[in-house]
Motif scaffolding. Structure first.
Motif, short mmCIF file in Angstrom:
data_model
loop_
_atom_site.label_atom_id
_atom_site.label_comp_id
_atom_site.label_asym_id
_atom_site.label_seq_id
_atom_site.Cartn_x
_atom_site.Cartn_y
_atom_site.Cartn_z
N LEU A 273 -4.41 10.03 7.42
CA LEU A 273 -3.98 8.79 8.15
C LEU A 273 -5.38 8.03 8.40
O LEU A 273 -6.57 8.71 8.79
N ASN B 112 8.81 -2.07 12.27
CA ASN B 112 9.72 -1.04 11.43
C ASN B 112 10.83 -1.68 10.58
O ASN B 112 11.49 -1.33 9.77
N ILE C 82 10.92 5.39 9.23
CA ILE C 82 9.54 5.28 8.96
C ILE C 82 9.33 3.90 9.11
O ILE C 82 9.90 3.10 8.56
N GLY D 159 11.83 -1.09 6.75
CA GLY D 159 11.57 0.32 6.61
C GLY D 159 12.73 1.02 6.32
O GLY D 159 14.01 0.77 6.74
N GLU E 4 -5.14 0.94 10.11
CA GLU E 4 -4.37 -0.11 9.29
C GLU E 4 -5.40 -0.99 8.87
O GLU E 4 -5.59 -1.19 7.66
N LYS F 252 1.19 5.13 0.91
CA LYS F 252 0.83 6.02 2.03
C LYS F 252 -0.51 7.03 1.50
O LYS F 252 -0.17 7.55 0.61
N ILE G 117 0.57 2.42 11.95
CA ILE G 117 1.24 2.60 10.55
C ILE G 117 1.73 4.01 10.25
O ILE G 117 1.19 5.06 10.78
N TRP G 118 2.57 3.97 9.31
CA TRP G 118 3.28 5.52 9.01
C TRP G 118 3.87 6.28 10.15
O TRP G 118 3.86 7.52 10.11
N SER G 119 4.41 5.41 11.24
CA SER G 119 5.10 6.20 12.22
C SER G 119 6.45 6.62 11.79
O SER G 119 7.19 6.06 10.98
N PHE G 120 6.63 8.04 12.07
CA PHE G 120 7.93 8.59 11.85
C PHE G 120 8.56 8.84 13.01
O PHE G 120 7.84 9.57 14.01
N HIS H 21 5.77 0.77 10.77
CA HIS H 21 4.73 0.65 11.17
C HIS H 21 4.61 -0.33 12.59
O HIS H 21 4.21 -1.74 12.83
N TRP I 138 0.71 -1.25 -0.01
CA TRP I 138 0.03 -0.03 0.10
C TRP I 138 1.00 1.08 0.01
O TRP I 138 1.99 1.40 0.80
#
Length: 181
Positions: A15, A119, A73, A122, A18, A11, A80-83, A75, A9
């Protein structure tokens, strides 16, 4: 390892959770092209990505400095999409580590950047938005997180593909069938 179907998928602009993304957003089918068990890397071929997807810029392991700020970056724990950001703690060329029943060997970046299950695989970027590593593993203790160097990743990409064993190759027949449909 051993996964039959791989879905990818991109991004979304907004947001979402999941499960919502998995159930309501289109995914892209992918297959494993090759793996390097020693360096814990895999290459996926993703079918029919949009033309506007831009490749990442690549850095160089030799240009990474201890104390440099880096960003991950991923999950972690299905978030999901954690920075996250952190600092390079050490550069470890030719580092050996074990995970469950496997042994690994690579040039790694030790970082304080939070890395958790989810992670792995990533990106680890520097402040110039260049990929410097692939987040891979942690060891017990505080802030002991590691990424395979981008240089090792590039070496892996340049290696010729090995034929996938017949039993593994059959796992990707679903992709061929979908293409014919």
């Amino acid at each position: 390892e051993g996964t039959k179907n791989v879905d990818v998928w991109l991004k979304p602009k907004n947001l979402v959770e999941e499960n919502y993304m998995i159930n309501n957003f289109d995914s892209y089918k992918a297959k494993v092209i090759k793996i390097d068990k020693e360096k814990d890397l895999a290459l996926l071929e993703v079918a029919k990505l949009p033309n506007d997807v831009k490749p990442v810029s690549l850095g160089n392991f030799n240009d990474v400095s201890i104390g440099e700020t880096v960003f991950a970056i991923g999950h972690p724990d299905d978030l999901i999409w954690s920075f996250s950001s952190g600092m390079v703690s050490q550069l470890r060329p030719n580092y050996k580590w074990r995970y469950k029943n496997s042994r690994h060997f690579a040039d790694v970046i030790q970082t304080q950047t939070p890395i958790n299950p989810g992670n792995s695989g990533g990106p680890l970027f520097n402040k110039n938005k260049k990929l410097v590593g692939v987040n891979t593993f942690t060891v017990e203790g505080e802030n002991l997180n590691f990424a395979i160097s981008v240089n090792n990743m590039l070496e892996f990409l340049k290696k010729p593909e090995k034929k996938i064993k017949k039993e593994k190759k059959e796992k990707f027949d679903w992709i061929k069938k979908k293409k014919k449909e």
